[in-house]
Design an enzyme around this catalytic site. Sequence first.
Site, PDB file in Angstrom:
ATOM      1  N   ASP A  76       0.882  -1.168   0.000  1.00  0.00           N
ATOM      2  CA  ASP A  76       0.000   0.000   0.000  1.00  0.00           C
ATOM      3  C   ASP A  76       0.916   1.213   0.000  1.00  0.00           C
ATOM      4  O   ASP A  76       1.641   1.454   0.973  1.00  0.00           O
ATOM      5  CB  ASP A  76      -0.876  -0.049   1.260  1.00  0.00           C
ATOM      6  CG  ASP A  76      -1.741   1.190   1.409  1.00  0.00           C
ATOM      7  OD1 ASP A  76      -1.590   2.139   0.622  1.00  0.00           O
ATOM      8  OD2 ASP A  76      -2.576   1.207   2.344  1.00  0.00           O
TER       9      ASP A  76
ATOM     10  N   TYR B 228       0.999  -0.024  15.034  1.00  0.00           N
ATOM     11  CA  TYR B 228       0.049  -0.200  13.943  1.00  0.00           C
ATOM     12  C   TYR B 228       0.415   0.647  12.725  1.00  0.00           C
ATOM     13  O   TYR B 228       0.643   1.835  12.834  1.00  0.00           O
ATOM     14  CB  TYR B 228      -1.359   0.207  14.393  1.00  0.00           C
ATOM     15  CG  TYR B 228      -2.357   0.127  13.269  1.00  0.00           C
ATOM     16  CD1 TYR B 228      -2.832  -1.106  12.852  1.00  0.00           C
ATOM     17  CD2 TYR B 228      -2.783   1.261  12.600  1.00  0.00           C
ATOM     18  CE1 TYR B 228      -3.720  -1.204  11.796  1.00  0.00           C
ATOM     19  CE2 TYR B 228      -3.678   1.175  11.551  1.00  0.00           C
ATOM     20  CZ  TYR B 228      -4.136  -0.056  11.157  1.00  0.00           C
ATOM     21  OH  TYR B 228      -5.017  -0.157  10.109  1.00  0.00           O
TER      22      TYR B 228
ATOM     23  N   LYS C 128      -3.131  -3.218   8.222  1.00  0.00           N
ATOM     24  CA  LYS C 128      -3.128  -4.687   8.276  1.00  0.00           C
ATOM     25  C   LYS C 128      -2.163  -5.242   7.231  1.00  0.00           C
ATOM     26  O   LYS C 128      -1.648  -4.513   6.401  1.00  0.00           O
ATOM     27  CB  LYS C 128      -4.546  -5.206   8.032  1.00  0.00           C
ATOM     28  CG  LYS C 128      -5.334  -5.369   9.336  1.00  0.00           C
ATOM     29  CD  LYS C 128      -4.929  -6.638  10.085  1.00  0.00           C
ATOM     30  CE  LYS C 128      -5.692  -6.828  11.371  1.00  0.00           C
ATOM     31  NZ  LYS C 128      -4.958  -6.649  12.598  1.00  0.00           N
TER      32      LYS C 128
HETATM   33  C1  F6R Z   1      -7.567  -0.757   7.736  1.00  0.00           C
HETATM   34  C2  F6R Z   1      -7.552   0.538   7.134  1.00  0.00           C
HETATM   35  C3  F6R Z   1      -8.585   1.529   7.529  1.00  0.00           C
HETATM   36  C4  F6R Z   1      -8.039   2.582   8.454  1.00  0.00           C
HETATM   37  C5  F6R Z   1      -9.096   3.657   8.763  1.00  0.00           C
HETATM   38  C6  F6R Z   1      -8.542   4.769   9.607  1.00  0.00           C
HETATM   39  O1  F6R Z   1      -6.446  -1.484   7.331  1.00  0.00           O
HETATM   40  O2  F6R Z   1      -6.691   0.801   6.344  1.00  0.00           O
HETATM   41  O3  F6R Z   1      -9.693   0.910   8.096  1.00  0.00           O
HETATM   42  O4  F6R Z   1      -7.567   1.984   9.612  1.00  0.00           O
HETATM   43  O5  F6R Z   1      -9.552   4.217   7.559  1.00  0.00           O
HETATM   44  O6  F6R Z   1      -7.427   5.277   8.986  1.00  0.00           O
HETATM   45  P1  F6R Z   1      -6.431   6.314   9.658  1.00  0.00           P
HETATM   46  O7  F6R Z   1      -6.121   5.821  11.050  1.00  0.00           O
HETATM   47  O8  F6R Z   1      -5.267   6.259   8.717  1.00  0.00           O
HETATM   48  O9  F6R Z   1      -7.174   7.621   9.641  1.00  0.00           O
HETATM   49 MG    MG Z   2      -3.969   1.342   3.586  1.00  0.00          MG
HETATM   50 MG    MG Z   3      -4.391  -2.572   2.215  1.00  0.00          MG
END
Ligand code: F6R
Ligand code: MG
Ligand code: MG
Length: 372
Positions: free
Chosen positions: A11, A230, A233
């Site tokens: 990603d 974190y 994933k």
């Molecule tokens: C899971 C994922 C999304 C983010 C969510 C919050 O792998 O990529 O569910 O965790 O959109 O994103 P942030 O913390 O980057 O604002």
């Molecule tokens: Mg992502």
């Molecule tokens: Mg991904």
Amino acid sequence: MRITLTVIKADIGSIGGHIKPGERLKSRVRDFIKDKGTKLIHDFYLSSTGDDIAILMCHSRGEGDADIHKLAWDAFIAGTELAKEMGLYGAGQDLLKDAFSGNVRGMGPAVAELEFDERPNEPFLFFAADKTDPGAYNLPVFLSYSDPMYNSGLILSPHMAKGFDFHIMDVSHLKGDRVIVLGAPEQVYDIAALLRDNQRFVVEKVYSRTTAEVATSISTTRLHNIAGKYTGKDDPVMLSRVQGAFPACGEALSPFVKGHLVAGFMRGSHNGPLMPVKQNQSISYFDGPPVVSCAAFCVHEGRLTEAADVFDHPFWDHVRAKVSQKAIDIRDQGFSGPAMLGYDELEYGGIVERLKKIDKKFKVRKPPIESK
Ligand code: F6R
Ligand code: MG
Ligand code: MG
């Protein structure tokens, strides 16, 4: 001809949150491989699944080849530059190290590789999953290599009569790879006992016990073990040879009818059903549901055929409708019990901080005064 299939996936930025990389970004990565890869690789295929870009390469340099890994790493670096220019969300998210050090393993991108002597016809499947982790493949792999309910070839074909060896990795062990080899059918209960724990034990490889050939390879990266926190994933990839001594294409696909519950979904902190989707599918509901795509190929003298998008079929529309309902059902439960992951897998520190603060406010009642 001896060939190697290497898929490296990352990603490096996406549109609208963690939804999809977009065509411009994919073109940048594709052009880089076309431009710089001509001397190294025979062929390649570039696709996206959710917010991840995967580069599937066919070459003759063996597994873990530094030049092949660097080609993919540099392509992702070039893509990250564009992602930053475009202001994409999470630009360079999975590139966790500053400098390339010989192998992308342990640097963020997921990698799966298969090296083998090409059969006269060599069909194989390339799976990519988003919003989940490598344990998402545990159940489908277990079923398609050990259970005649899903793989009828285990009882019908003499080529699979001896079963398969599962190479299972303990991904919680951080000092080196901790691996066990267990054979199905004799040790199927031991295999199940390990694979029930999707976050700790994951299948790394499967080998045919009839021909000793490698059947499947799965990425085992756990990003939070690399970054210490974190970062998203692990969104695993898998390569599986099919037909002959291996499950037929449809036998390898059959367990995906379940839409089984896997870890991931919103904020990498929930359980959700794994939906089989078409190539280049984006993400939507509750940053999910967790998805898996699958492209089928034949490879001949190192050249790939066009991809056959196996989940692009009316049958899987029906499965997708069922999986959507399953996603709604578990989301009806919000944060309660099995809808959300346990503390170790939550991936966001916020709740732990909150609980620490609350914890201090607990009071232990004085024991009641005993009546005489
Ligand atoms: C899971 C994922 C999304 C983010 C969510 C919050 O792998 O990529 O569910 O965790 O959109 O994103 P942030 O913390 O980057 O604002
Ligand atoms: Mg992502
Ligand atoms: Mg991904």
